[in-house]
Design an enzyme around this catalytic site. Sequence first.
Site, short mmCIF file in Angstrom:
data_model
loop_
_atom_site.label_atom_id
_atom_site.label_comp_id
_atom_site.label_asym_id
_atom_site.label_seq_id
_atom_site.Cartn_x
_atom_site.Cartn_y
_atom_site.Cartn_z
N TYR A 67 0.82 -1.22 0.00
CA TYR A 67 0.00 0.00 0.00
C TYR A 67 0.85 1.27 0.00
O TYR A 67 0.41 2.32 -0.44
CB TYR A 67 -0.90 0.04 1.24
CG TYR A 67 -2.21 -0.69 1.10
CD1 TYR A 67 -2.27 -2.00 0.66
CD2 TYR A 67 -3.41 -0.06 1.43
CE1 TYR A 67 -3.48 -2.67 0.56
CE2 TYR A 67 -4.62 -0.71 1.33
CZ TYR A 67 -4.65 -2.02 0.90
OH TYR A 67 -5.85 -2.67 0.80
N LYS A 75 3.07 -15.29 2.57
CA LYS A 75 3.26 -16.04 1.32
C LYS A 75 4.75 -16.31 1.20
O LYS A 75 5.42 -15.89 0.25
CB LYS A 75 2.71 -15.22 0.14
CG LYS A 75 2.67 -15.95 -1.19
CD LYS A 75 1.62 -17.04 -1.26
CE LYS A 75 1.70 -17.79 -2.59
NZ LYS A 75 0.81 -18.97 -2.64
N ASP A 82 -3.00 -18.32 0.75
CA ASP A 82 -4.01 -19.03 -0.07
C ASP A 82 -4.71 -20.10 0.77
O ASP A 82 -5.92 -20.25 0.73
CB ASP A 82 -3.39 -19.61 -1.36
CG ASP A 82 -2.10 -20.38 -1.12
OD1 ASP A 82 -1.56 -20.35 0.00
OD2 ASP A 82 -1.63 -21.03 -2.09
N ASP A 122 -6.39 -6.87 4.37
CA ASP A 122 -7.53 -6.24 3.69
C ASP A 122 -8.43 -7.31 3.09
O ASP A 122 -9.64 -7.31 3.28
CB ASP A 122 -6.99 -5.30 2.59
CG ASP A 122 -8.13 -4.65 1.82
OD1 ASP A 122 -9.07 -4.15 2.45
OD2 ASP A 122 -8.06 -4.63 0.57
N ASP A 164 -12.33 -8.98 4.61
CA ASP A 164 -13.60 -8.99 3.88
C ASP A 164 -14.19 -10.39 3.87
O ASP A 164 -15.40 -10.59 4.04
CB ASP A 164 -13.41 -8.52 2.42
CG ASP A 164 -13.64 -7.02 2.26
OD1 ASP A 164 -13.31 -6.26 3.19
OD2 ASP A 164 -14.15 -6.60 1.20
C1 IPM Z 1 -10.36 -1.01 4.04
C2 IPM Z 1 -10.55 -0.43 2.67
C3 IPM Z 1 -9.35 0.43 2.32
C4 IPM Z 1 -8.13 -0.45 2.39
C5 IPM Z 1 -9.44 1.16 0.97
C6 IPM Z 1 -10.71 1.95 0.82
C7 IPM Z 1 -8.23 2.02 0.71
O1 IPM Z 1 -10.75 -1.43 1.74
O2 IPM Z 1 -10.24 -0.24 5.00
O3 IPM Z 1 -10.36 -2.23 4.17
O4 IPM Z 1 -7.82 -1.16 1.44
O5 IPM Z 1 -7.46 -0.42 3.44
MN MN Z 2 -10.96 -3.41 2.59
#
Ligand code: IPM
Ligand code: MN
Length: 356
Positions: free
Chosen positions: A143, A192, A224, A248, A252
């Site tokens: 990032y 990884k 993975d 990240d 999710d």
């Molecule tokens: C998160 C979001 C952010 C990230 C984006 C919006 C930059 O997806 O906070 O998880 O990738 O950190």
């Molecule tokens: Mn995110």
Amino acid sequence: MKTYKIGLLRGDGIGPEIVDSAVRVLQAVGKKYNIEFTFTPYLIGGAAIDVCGEPLPKATVDGCLASDSVLLGAVGGPKWDNLAGDMRPEKALLGIRAAMGLFTNLRPAKLYPALKDECPLRADIVENGFDIMIVRELTGGIYFGERGYREGKYGQEAYDTEAYSKMEIERIARVAFETARKRGKKLTSIDKANVLETSRLWRKTVHELAAEYPDVEVCDMLVDNAAMQLVRNPSQFDVIVTSNMFGDILSDEASQITGSIGMLPSASLSDNKRGLYEPIHGSAPDIAGKNVANPIATILSAAMMLLYAFDEKDASESIVSAVDKVLSEGYRTADLARGTAAISTVEMTDKIIERL
Ligand code: IPM
Ligand code: MN
């Protein structure tokens, strides 16, 4: 009476609605526990681009640094999608994380018993529920690495690079070990290392630190495999520590097995615990302004703020148990309702406030 100065970064899309929900909950819980909050809004993301021509104005950074803690909604939307990388709303999020030194991102993913039926996994897989704390590194890795365009073998190419120093790995791993020590004493470090040099340094550093934490059981897992294990047997995880990008993605995935990404709060912390608190989901422009977004992730982020930033344990627990009650009583926002009757953002907020 204690007074805390909270900076508000409402941002874009559903950001303003869910932040307003969390503010109402904080005000209500403050009344009950004799805590006063002041709220000062600052512009960030697309909203800041529209007014100031840049996603992260200096006044926002200064305001956040001067606040006792910061609550953020979400940034980004189609309106700003075609701007150059440095001018995008998302850049503001990275910028504020860097400016506040928020290298730790805690993302707890637990299955509320009331949401077992909303979990997309088979009932026998989540029979015993799961309660995972993802510790994501937040100010390093790909990032923040060098990026750009250059001439390559096939003409113009784009590149992004991942770099991690031993110091960065060690400080996030230490947070993870300490966190594991206070929970189930099990730490999974995800990398990884079969491909990436940064992962090999990550692994080596985690192993070295393990000697200081003999009471914590630590194991490595390739990313993975981890993505697969999260849906095969999520209850095997207690604390996970991983890099910025892997964290990240995996958070999710972890959020979806709790029933909805609308459920997951997060705390972004520096060495001091004031930090910035935000839901892990994005700005959801498709449902913005419709009063249908799930405010729970932001409300639970406010609960995390009370606990981590202000050590207001009772007030924090009161919010978490109010959320628990509302869900147990069967109330669902659209993301959780699966076609059955859903309540609105404001109604969900009201129900939670009534049960504080
Ligand atoms: C998160 C979001 C952010 C990230 C984006 C919006 C930059 O997806 O906070 O998880 O990738 O950190
Ligand atoms: Mn995110």
